[in-house]
Design an enzyme around this catalytic site. Structure first.
Site, PDB file in Angstrom:
ATOM      1  N   LYS A  29       0.842  -1.212   0.000  1.00 42.30           N
ATOM      2  CA  LYS A  29       0.000   0.000   0.000  1.00 42.30           C
ATOM      3  C   LYS A  29       0.875   1.260   0.000  1.00 42.30           C
ATOM      4  CE  LYS A  29      -2.638   0.987   3.827  1.00 42.30           C
ATOM      5  NZ  LYS A  29      -2.560   2.406   4.209  1.00 42.30           N
ATOM      6  N   SER A  30       1.865   1.304   0.869  1.00 38.22           N
ATOM      7  CA  SER A  30       2.730   2.492   0.942  1.00 38.22           C
ATOM      8  C   SER A  30       3.404   2.749  -0.406  1.00 38.22           C
ATOM      9  CB  SER A  30       3.833   2.285   1.984  1.00 38.22           C
ATOM     10  OG  SER A  30       3.349   2.498   3.271  1.00 38.22           O
ATOM     11  N   ARG A  34       2.851   5.855  -3.514  1.00 36.60           N
ATOM     12  CA  ARG A  34       3.988   6.657  -3.986  1.00 36.60           C
ATOM     13  C   ARG A  34       4.194   6.518  -5.481  1.00 36.60           C
ATOM     14  NH1 ARG A  34       4.330   5.755   1.288  1.00 36.60           N
ATOM     15  NH2 ARG A  34       5.675   7.045   2.605  1.00 36.60           N
ATOM     16  N   GLY A 101      -4.749   8.473   5.263  1.00 33.41           N
ATOM     17  CA  GLY A 101      -3.835   9.521   5.707  1.00 33.41           C
ATOM     18  C   GLY A 101      -2.682   9.702   4.735  1.00 33.41           C
ATOM     19  N   SER A 173       7.698  10.312  11.131  1.00 34.70           N
ATOM     20  CA  SER A 173       6.593  10.049  10.214  1.00 34.70           C
ATOM     21  C   SER A 173       7.075  10.065   8.767  1.00 34.70           C
ATOM     22  CB  SER A 173       5.493  11.104  10.387  1.00 34.70           C
ATOM     23  OG  SER A 173       4.601  11.044   9.295  1.00 34.70           O
ATOM     24  N   ASP A 330       2.774  -0.208  12.186  1.00 30.98           N
ATOM     25  CA  ASP A 330       1.481  -0.746  11.751  1.00 30.98           C
ATOM     26  C   ASP A 330       1.261  -2.191  12.208  1.00 30.98           C
ATOM     27  OD1 ASP A 330       0.860   1.641  10.519  1.00 30.98           O
ATOM     28  OD2 ASP A 330       1.641   1.030   8.574  1.00 30.98           O
ATOM     29  N   LYS A 357      -3.717   7.014  14.620  1.00 31.40           N
ATOM     30  CA  LYS A 357      -3.925   6.264  13.368  1.00 31.40           C
ATOM     31  C   LYS A 357      -5.420   6.263  13.030  1.00 31.40           C
ATOM     32  CE  LYS A 357       0.408   5.353  12.868  1.00 31.40           C
ATOM     33  NZ  LYS A 357       1.172   6.017  11.818  1.00 31.40           N
TER      34      LYS A 357
HETATM   35  C1  S3P Z   1       2.860   5.314   6.069  1.00 32.17           C
HETATM   36  C2  S3P Z   1       3.529   5.778   7.173  1.00 32.17           C
HETATM   37  C3  S3P Z   1       3.081   5.492   8.550  1.00 32.17           C
HETATM   38  C4  S3P Z   1       2.151   4.280   8.587  1.00 32.17           C
HETATM   39  C5  S3P Z   1       1.079   4.363   7.540  1.00 32.17           C
HETATM   40  C6  S3P Z   1       1.689   4.441   6.152  1.00 32.17           C
HETATM   41  C7  S3P Z   1       3.362   5.698   4.738  1.00 32.17           C
HETATM   42  O1  S3P Z   1       2.382   6.613   9.042  1.00 32.17           O
HETATM   43  O2  S3P Z   1       1.572   4.164   9.861  1.00 32.17           O
HETATM   44  O3  S3P Z   1       0.249   3.227   7.612  1.00 32.17           O
HETATM   45  O4  S3P Z   1       2.964   5.072   3.742  1.00 32.17           O
HETATM   46  O5  S3P Z   1       4.167   6.637   4.667  1.00 32.17           O
HETATM   47  P1  S3P Z   1       3.134   7.892   9.655  1.00 32.17           P
HETATM   48  O6  S3P Z   1       3.930   8.552   8.606  1.00 32.17           O
HETATM   49  O7  S3P Z   1       2.039   8.782  10.183  1.00 32.17           O
HETATM   50  O8  S3P Z   1       3.979   7.348  10.764  1.00 32.17           O
END
Ligand code: S3P
Length: 446
Positions: A29-30, A34, A101, A173, A330, A357
């Site tokens: 997912k991350s 991107r 987020g 973060s 996570d 979260k």
């Molecule tokens: C993420 C970063 C983390 C993680 C989120 C995904 C990302 O959050 O908890 O599920 O993809 O950069 P934070 O940047 O708020 O720590």
């Protein structure tokens, strides 16, 4: 569990004897967020394979489309026609980031550098999440953001070029780091982000894959990442690794159920994300990593987990704290479930971020574990989980995908049936999670 209705509210989970077989995980997912955003900023067409099927990544694609980025989506393949760093067009309506987020915080970095006004909004959970952490640095760079006392909706008046800044992250973060780096691509000089605690580096790796010179250096204040506003991005196809955060549920579940044997191919094992793997091994899980390779700048491997925690006897509870927390943030809910299976339990500290979260994950984890018979002490920045024979109970996902999947695993370990409300939110990161679980789950004899 039986047949799964497409929109369920409640899910019944029966105890399992073990987990067996191969699991096809969704794309990370991350990384998917991107690639989609960086491909949109590039010049040329990018084909993305194994793009995450998660609802969150669909939110990212919808926002990009509303910003004038031409895209085509098949099931796991997305083709993005890049519009260039400043080629986005003003959206006709607020951009809906859904539950995501990452969509909101990363996109804000891109929008800060566009010469128009745009609004980012989302669901009830996202509207409650803290955004001052990005409003601050984007403001220093010259973008003006209005918000609801630091919470979304955010209305961003962009500027081009932005002012380049040196920015030290006040919270660990990756979303904030990535937001500032993406804004930095539209700034008038070099933007530097210093992170005292290292966070996932997918943005840095993906920018490099698209030809951007991203410089990283360890300094006495932490890791410093530098990008230049003169950088240009060149489209290049990407195959997204399988998501280690999705793998984590099965890794923990299989480790707790002796006799299990689970294989997951092509999983991302980036050092800034693989904390869960290393910690599980330290706690006695039998995890084999094979076929390590590099895929589009990201390390991947096949993971095989055989059941049984070899070291489950501890005299005092192991404590997870400090820098490792950002690496496995996570995965804490499912590690807390696993903690109940260790002789002295498991403690988490320095994890205050978990309270911000999709839900307050410290409170949600503690509540569900207590309902299942575990003793839990809550701290402002973590929790201590005692050893427990879990019992089936009525629990809640609290609308949070990772709580839903962590407690599906708890249900497998419990005595008796567990009923979870709101289990469908697993779709946020892993559509088909309960079907995948059903395929590998071996029934526990009555
Ligand atoms: C993420 C970063 C983390 C993680 C989120 C995904 C990302 O959050 O908890 O599920 O993809 O950069 P934070 O940047 O708020 O720590």
């Amino acid at each position: 569990m039986g047949r799964i209705p497409s929109k369920m509210l409640n899910m019944k989970i029966r105890p399992a004897r073990s987990l067996h077989g191969a699991i096809a995980l969704p794309g990370d997912k991350s990384i998917s967020h991107r690639v989609a955003m960086i491909a949109a900023m590039a010049n040329g067409d990018t084909t993305i394979d194994n793009f995450a099927t998660s609802a969150d990544c669909t939110s990212t694609l919808s926002c990009l489309a509303a910003l004038g980025v031409p895209l085509r989506r098949g099931e796991n393949r997305v083709v993005v026609h890049g519009v260039g760093k400043r080629g986005f067009t003003a959206p006709a309506a607020p951009l809906d980031c859904g539950n995501s987020g990452t969509t909101m915080r990363l996109l804000a970095g891109i929008l800060a550098g566009q010469s128009f006004e745009s609004t980012l909004t989302g669901d009830e959970s996202l509207l409650a999440r803290p955004m001052r952490r990005i409003i601050g640095p984007l403001g220093e760079m010259g973008a003006i953001t209005t918000s609801n006392e630091g919470k979304p909706p955010l209305t961003i008046t962009g500027q081009n070029p932005l002012r380049s800044i040196d920015y030290t992250l006040p919270v660990a973060s990756a979303q904030v780091k990535s937001c500032v780096l993406l804004a930095g691509l539209n700034a008038d000089g070099e933007t530097r982000v210093i992170e005292p605690t290292e966070t996932r580096d997918h943005t840095e790796r993906m920018l490099r894959w698209f030809g951007v010179n991203v410089r990283t250096r360890r300094t006495e204040n932490g890791r410093r990442v530098t990008v230049a506003g003169t950088a240009s991005l060149t489209a290049r196809d990407v195959a997204v690794p399988a998501d280690i955060s999705s793998a984590a549920f099965f890794m923990a579940g299989a480790a707790c159920l002796p006799g299990s044997d689970i294989t997951m191919p092509g999983v991302g094992i980036n050092p800034s994300r693989r904390g869960v793997l290393d910690v599980l091994r330290d706690l006695g899980a039998n995890i084999e990593v094979s076929g390590a390779a590099e895929q589009c700048g990201e390390p991947v491997a096949t993971l095989r987990i055989r059941g049984g925690l070899r070291k489950k006897q501890f005299l005092s509870p192991p404590i997870l704290r400090g820098d490792i927390i950002a690496n496995l943030i996570d995965e804490i809910p499912v590690l807390a479930v696993l903690g109940t299976q260790l002789s002295a339990g498991l403690v988490f500290r320095d994890a205050e971020e978990l309270r911000f979260k999709e839900t307050d994950r410290i409170a949600a984890t503690a509540e569900n574990l207590r309902r299942m018979g575990a003793e839990v002490t809550e701290f402002p920045d973590g929790l201590a989980v005692g050893p427990a024979d879990l019992r089936g109970a009525s629990i809640d996902s609290f609308g949070d995908h990772r709580i839903a999947m962590a407690f599906a695993m708890a249900g497998l370990l419990a005595d008796g049936e567990t009923e979870m409300t709101g289990a469908d939110c697993a779709d946020v990161s892993f559509p088909g999670f309960f079907e995948a679980l059903e395929l590998v789950r071996i029934e526990r004899p009555a």
